[in-house]
Scaffold this motif. Structure first.
Motif, PDB file in Angstrom:
ATOM      1  N   SER A   1     -10.795  36.397 -10.915  1.00 28.55           N
ATOM      2  CA  SER A   1     -10.342  35.004 -10.986  1.00 28.55           C
ATOM      3  C   SER A   1     -10.519  34.409 -12.373  1.00 28.55           C
ATOM      4  O   SER A   1      -9.732  33.561 -12.803  1.00 28.55           O
ATOM      5  CB  SER A   1     -11.096  34.147  -9.960  1.00 28.55           C
ATOM      6  OG  SER A   1     -12.498  34.184 -10.205  1.00 28.55           O
ATOM      7  N   ALA A   2     -11.549  34.834 -13.079  1.00 26.19           N
ATOM      8  CA  ALA A   2     -11.797  34.307 -14.435  1.00 26.19           C
ATOM      9  C   ALA A   2     -12.424  35.403 -15.281  1.00 26.19           C
ATOM     10  O   ALA A   2     -13.611  35.345 -15.632  1.00 26.19           O
ATOM     11  CB  ALA A   2     -12.705  33.092 -14.374  1.00 26.19           C
ATOM     12  N   PRO A   3     -11.652  36.444 -15.648  1.00 22.08           N
ATOM     13  CA  PRO A   3     -12.219  37.572 -16.400  1.00 22.08           C
ATOM     14  C   PRO A   3     -12.569  37.184 -17.836  1.00 22.08           C
ATOM     15  O   PRO A   3     -11.869  36.401 -18.479  1.00 22.08           O
ATOM     16  CB  PRO A   3     -11.094  38.610 -16.363  1.00 22.08           C
ATOM     17  CG  PRO A   3      -9.845  37.809 -16.201  1.00 22.08           C
ATOM     18  CD  PRO A   3     -10.226  36.635 -15.348  1.00 22.08           C
ATOM     19  N   LYS A   4     -13.662  37.745 -18.322  1.00 22.44           N
ATOM     20  CA  LYS A   4     -14.109  37.522 -19.691  1.00 22.44           C
ATOM     21  C   LYS A   4     -14.125  38.856 -20.452  1.00 22.44           C
ATOM     22  O   LYS A   4     -13.889  39.920 -19.861  1.00 22.44           O
ATOM     23  CB  LYS A   4     -15.508  36.898 -19.681  1.00 22.44           C
ATOM     24  CG  LYS A   4     -15.593  35.585 -18.908  1.00 22.44           C
ATOM     25  CD  LYS A   4     -14.714  34.510 -19.506  1.00 22.44           C
ATOM     26  CE  LYS A   4     -14.666  33.245 -18.665  1.00 22.44           C
ATOM     27  NZ  LYS A   4     -15.960  32.599 -18.522  1.00 22.44           N
ATOM     28  N   GLU A   5     -14.415  38.789 -21.723  1.00 24.22           N
ATOM     29  CA  GLU A   5     -14.410  39.995 -22.552  1.00 24.22           C
ATOM     30  C   GLU A   5     -15.394  41.046 -22.039  1.00 24.22           C
ATOM     31  O   GLU A   5     -15.126  42.244 -22.075  1.00 24.22           O
ATOM     32  CB  GLU A   5     -14.741  39.638 -24.003  1.00 24.22           C
ATOM     33  CG  GLU A   5     -13.541  39.193 -24.814  1.00 24.22           C
ATOM     34  CD  GLU A   5     -13.860  39.070 -26.299  1.00 24.22           C
ATOM     35  OE1 GLU A   5     -15.054  39.129 -26.653  1.00 24.22           O
ATOM     36  OE2 GLU A   5     -12.915  38.912 -27.086  1.00 24.22           O
ATOM     37  N   SER A   6     -16.548  40.585 -21.556  1.00 25.05           N
ATOM     38  CA  SER A   6     -17.547  41.519 -21.040  1.00 25.05           C
ATOM     39  C   SER A   6     -17.023  42.292 -19.833  1.00 25.05           C
ATOM     40  O   SER A   6     -17.315  43.479 -19.666  1.00 25.05           O
ATOM     41  CB  SER A   6     -18.828  40.762 -20.661  1.00 25.05           C
ATOM     42  OG  SER A   6     -18.565  39.768 -19.671  1.00 25.05           O
ATOM     43  N   HIS A   7     -16.233  41.610 -19.008  1.00 21.33           N
ATOM     44  CA  HIS A   7     -15.658  42.270 -17.836  1.00 21.33           C
ATOM     45  C   HIS A   7     -14.581  43.272 -18.254  1.00 21.33           C
ATOM     46  O   HIS A   7     -14.501  44.382 -17.706  1.00 21.33           O
ATOM     47  CB  HIS A   7     -15.051  41.225 -16.889  1.00 21.33           C
ATOM     48  CG  HIS A   7     -16.013  40.151 -16.505  1.00 21.33           C
ATOM     49  ND1 HIS A   7     -15.652  38.824 -16.383  1.00 21.33           N
ATOM     50  CD2 HIS A   7     -17.352  40.191 -16.241  1.00 21.33           C
ATOM     51  CE1 HIS A   7     -16.704  38.102 -16.041  1.00 21.33           C
ATOM     52  NE2 HIS A   7     -17.749  38.912 -15.952  1.00 21.33           N
ATOM     53  N   MET A   8     -13.742  42.894 -19.226  1.00 16.83           N
ATOM     54  CA  MET A   8     -12.710  43.805 -19.711  1.00 16.83           C
ATOM     55  C   MET A   8     -13.335  45.025 -20.363  1.00 16.83           C
ATOM     56  O   MET A   8     -12.852  46.159 -20.194  1.00 16.83           O
ATOM     57  CB  MET A   8     -11.795  43.074 -20.693  1.00 16.83           C
ATOM     58  CG  MET A   8     -10.672  43.929 -21.260  1.00 16.83           C
ATOM     59  SD  MET A   8      -9.484  44.484 -19.998  1.00 16.83           S
ATOM     60  CE  MET A   8      -8.432  43.015 -19.899  1.00 16.83           C
ATOM     61  N   THR A   9     -14.425  44.825 -21.099  1.00 17.98           N
ATOM     62  CA  THR A   9     -15.119  45.950 -21.738  1.00 17.98           C
ATOM     63  C   THR A   9     -15.644  46.928 -20.688  1.00 17.98           C
ATOM     64  O   THR A   9     -15.532  48.155 -20.843  1.00 17.98           O
ATOM     65  CB  THR A   9     -16.296  45.439 -22.602  1.00 17.98           C
ATOM     66  OG1 THR A   9     -15.786  44.556 -23.604  1.00 17.98           O
ATOM     67  CG2 THR A   9     -17.024  46.594 -23.265  1.00 17.98           C
TER      68      THR A   9
ATOM     69  N   LYS B   1     -15.797  34.871 -23.753  1.00 18.18           N
ATOM     70  CA  LYS B   1     -14.424  34.588 -24.171  1.00 18.18           C
ATOM     71  C   LYS B   1     -13.445  35.070 -23.102  1.00 18.18           C
ATOM     72  O   LYS B   1     -13.485  36.238 -22.699  1.00 18.18           O
ATOM     73  CB  LYS B   1     -14.130  35.285 -25.499  1.00 18.18           C
ATOM     74  CG  LYS B   1     -12.753  34.979 -26.047  1.00 18.18           C
ATOM     75  CD  LYS B   1     -12.538  35.698 -27.379  1.00 18.18           C
ATOM     76  CE  LYS B   1     -11.132  35.432 -27.915  1.00 18.18           C
ATOM     77  NZ  LYS B   1     -10.896  36.120 -29.206  1.00 18.18           N
ATOM     78  N   PRO B   2     -12.552  34.200 -22.617  1.00 15.06           N
ATOM     79  CA  PRO B   2     -11.585  34.606 -21.585  1.00 15.06           C
ATOM     80  C   PRO B   2     -10.603  35.650 -22.118  1.00 15.06           C
ATOM     81  O   PRO B   2     -10.308  35.698 -23.315  1.00 15.06           O
ATOM     82  CB  PRO B   2     -10.860  33.300 -21.237  1.00 15.06           C
ATOM     83  CG  PRO B   2     -11.752  32.212 -21.733  1.00 15.06           C
ATOM     84  CD  PRO B   2     -12.459  32.758 -22.941  1.00 15.06           C
ATOM     85  N   VAL B   3     -10.105  36.479 -21.210  1.00 15.43           N
ATOM     86  CA  VAL B   3      -9.087  37.479 -21.557  1.00 15.43           C
ATOM     87  C   VAL B   3      -7.862  37.258 -20.684  1.00 15.43           C
ATOM     88  O   VAL B   3      -7.879  36.450 -19.750  1.00 15.43           O
ATOM     89  CB  VAL B   3      -9.629  38.911 -21.367  1.00 15.43           C
ATOM     90  CG1 VAL B   3     -10.791  39.182 -22.317  1.00 15.43           C
ATOM     91  CG2 VAL B   3     -10.078  39.137 -19.917  1.00 15.43           C
ATOM     92  N   ASP B   4      -6.796  37.987 -20.991  1.00 14.19           N
ATOM     93  CA  ASP B   4      -5.539  37.868 -20.240  1.00 14.19           C
ATOM     94  C   ASP B   4      -5.781  38.250 -18.775  1.00 14.19           C
ATOM     95  O   ASP B   4      -6.068  39.407 -18.457  1.00 14.19           O
ATOM     96  CB  ASP B   4      -4.491  38.784 -20.859  1.00 14.19           C
ATOM     97  CG  ASP B   4      -3.124  38.633 -20.203  1.00 14.19           C
ATOM     98  OD1 ASP B   4      -3.014  37.862 -19.222  1.00 14.19           O
ATOM     99  OD2 ASP B   4      -2.164  39.284 -20.657  1.00 14.19           O
ATOM    100  N   GLN B   5      -5.649  37.268 -17.890  1.00 13.13           N
ATOM    101  CA  GLN B   5      -5.936  37.496 -16.470  1.00 13.13           C
ATOM    102  C   GLN B   5      -4.965  38.490 -15.853  1.00 13.13           C
ATOM    103  O   GLN B   5      -5.357  39.349 -15.050  1.00 13.13           O
ATOM    104  CB  GLN B   5      -5.867  36.156 -15.721  1.00 13.13           C
ATOM    105  CG  GLN B   5      -6.353  36.222 -14.287  1.00 13.13           C
ATOM    106  CD  GLN B   5      -6.231  34.888 -13.588  1.00 13.13           C
ATOM    107  OE1 GLN B   5      -5.180  34.546 -13.060  1.00 13.13           O
ATOM    108  NE2 GLN B   5      -7.315  34.109 -13.605  1.00 13.13           N
ATOM    109  N   THR B   6      -3.693  38.406 -16.231  1.00 14.89           N
ATOM    110  CA  THR B   6      -2.681  39.304 -15.670  1.00 14.89           C
ATOM    111  C   THR B   6      -2.972  40.756 -16.032  1.00 14.89           C
ATOM    112  O   THR B   6      -2.886  41.648 -15.175  1.00 14.89           O
ATOM    113  CB  THR B   6      -1.278  38.915 -16.172  1.00 14.89           C
ATOM    114  OG1 THR B   6      -1.005  37.564 -15.796  1.00 14.89           O
ATOM    115  CG2 THR B   6      -0.219  39.830 -15.577  1.00 14.89           C
TER     116      THR B   6
END
Length: 416
Positions: free
Chosen positions: A226-234, A190-195
């Motif tokens: 460039s295209a962060p997802k929930e896993s990256h934000m976690t 799931k994509p997250v807020d890139q900013t």
């Protein structure tokens, strides 16, 4: 390097600030500007002003200020560093004064208090200055000068990060990245807020100036901006949870621990799951003081582990030789050959064997300068067991026990 040397020589570092620094820069080029709105002189018509000194906003202003200050210091007996052009030194017998310049911020220290006072009076007599006293805060770094060493941290900045990203009520963890995590593009995530993700990564990258222990984890997370997802934000927020439990940790530079130049080199073979490129990770120490570290993805794909390790050792060699040259600006001539520790015997054999084999001929020519440096006795490469490889903390996720041990050996700790 400056603060590590100051800790080694046991002298106090002071700070001063130049008011309106760029307005002191003398221009070499011809620069004209129109009459400012509201200050036009109708008697001179459409004439313009010719600048003698720089103004804020001019592209030439930083260079003009540096040239003016540099000329002023050299005219007063200072010697400019041959490697670090922002370092100036003056020697009076056994008394030494060092001055480090960063735009309008100046830090200086001496083995003699009178030299510091003379320099302060000299600067204040020519430029409009404000003395800040002993160095406590410089370029976002908090500096604590103690009797037995110098402590560098970003405690206030870390606390502000906790508030900014709402981590004050979250629980803390012992390591910044779990050992079982294998990050990739996560195309189905799931994509997250890139900013917001980029703001978080940028804030963490700034923090690595005094927190090398998060360098690896932040570097991995930074690859997916460039295209962060929930896993990256976690994964990125886990770094904040780790920082929450050790907000006051920083770099400790003890006074009495020698000044021998040592490098550690390591690589994660095909560690990137996106393009399978390896990453070179090294750190350099002066005695027990960690002064340089970096993590950089290699330009080409390594075909076997020894190649990735060999290229990483070459990068470490270049940094060590550059630091050895820089030490000469401090009048330190390294008589002993600097040592690079590597935990891959095959890479060491490639560096020490003067014969080119088919298995190594495809390695880029520029990486074979490591072999050349070893043969000329400019550098020595030596084996270190994996448990003593300090660069491991920049290479891969570690267990909490191993992570804590290496972090302490690098001088990353909390000082009351």
């Amino acid at each position: 390097m400056f603060l590590a040397y100051a800790a080694h020589k046991t002298f106090t570092v002071y700070q001063m600030d130049v008011k309106s620094a760029f307005l002191n820069g003398l221009l070499e080029e011809e620069v004209y500007f129109e009459q400012p709105p509201g200050f036009e002189q109708k008697t001179i018509g459409d004439k313009v002003y010719k600048l003698k000194k720089a103004l804020y906003g001019l592209k030439q202003a930083p260079r003009a200020w540096y040239d003016t200050l540099s000329q002023f210091l050299t005219d007063n007996g200072f010697t400019k560093g041959k490697v670090d052009r922002t370092l100036f030194r003056i020697q009076d017998g056994e008394k030494l004064l060092l001055v480090q310049i960063y735009v309008d911020d100046i830090i200086f220290g001496s083995t003699n208090k009178e030299l510091c006072d003379k320099f302060s009076n000299l600067m204040q007599g020519t430029f409009e200055m404000s003395m800040m006293g002993e160095l406590t805060f410089f370029l976002g770094l908090q500096v604590k000068q103690l009797k037995d060493g110098t402590f560098i941290s970003q405690t206030k900045y870390t606390r502000d990060l906790m508030k900014k990203f709402g981590m004050e009520e979250k629980s803390s963890v012992k390591i910044p990245m779990n050992t079982s995590v294998k990050m990739d593009m996560d195309a189905d995530g799931k994509p997250v807020d890139q900013t917001r993700y980029r703001a978080l990564i940028g804030s963490l990258l700034y923090l690595t100036a005094s927190r090398p222990d998060i360098t690896f984890a932040v570097g991995i997370c930074a690859r997916f901006q460039s295209a962060p997802k929930e896993s990256h934000m976690t994964a990125a927020k886990r770094i904040l949870r780790y920082l929450k439990g050790c907000q006051e940790v920083g770099l400790w530079y003890p006074k009495e621990c020698g000044f021998k130049l040592i490098g550690y080199s390591d690589s994660d073979y095909a560690g990137c799951r996106v393009d399978r490129k390896s990453t070179s990770r090294t750190c350099q120490m002066l005695g027990n003081r960690l002064v340089s570290w970096f993590s950089k993805k290699q330009n080409s794909i390594a075909t076997f582990t020894a190649e990735a390790e060999y290229i990483a050792a070459g990068n470490c060699c270049a940094q060590v030789l550059w630091m050895r040259q820089q030490l000469r600006d401090y009048e330190i001539e390294e008589k002993e050959i600097p040592i690079i520790f590597c935990d891959n015997i095959s890479a060491i054999n490639i560096a020490q064997n003067p014969v080119h084999h088919n298995r190594t001929k495809h390695i880029e020519i520029r990486h074979h300068f490591l072999r050349d440096c070893v043969s000329k006795r400019k550098i020595e490469i030596s084996f270190v067991p994996s448990q003593d490889q300090l660069a491991d903390i920049f290479t891969k996720p570690l267990s909490s026990e191993t992570f804590a041990l290496i972090r302490a050996r690098l001088g990353i700790m909390h000082i009351e």
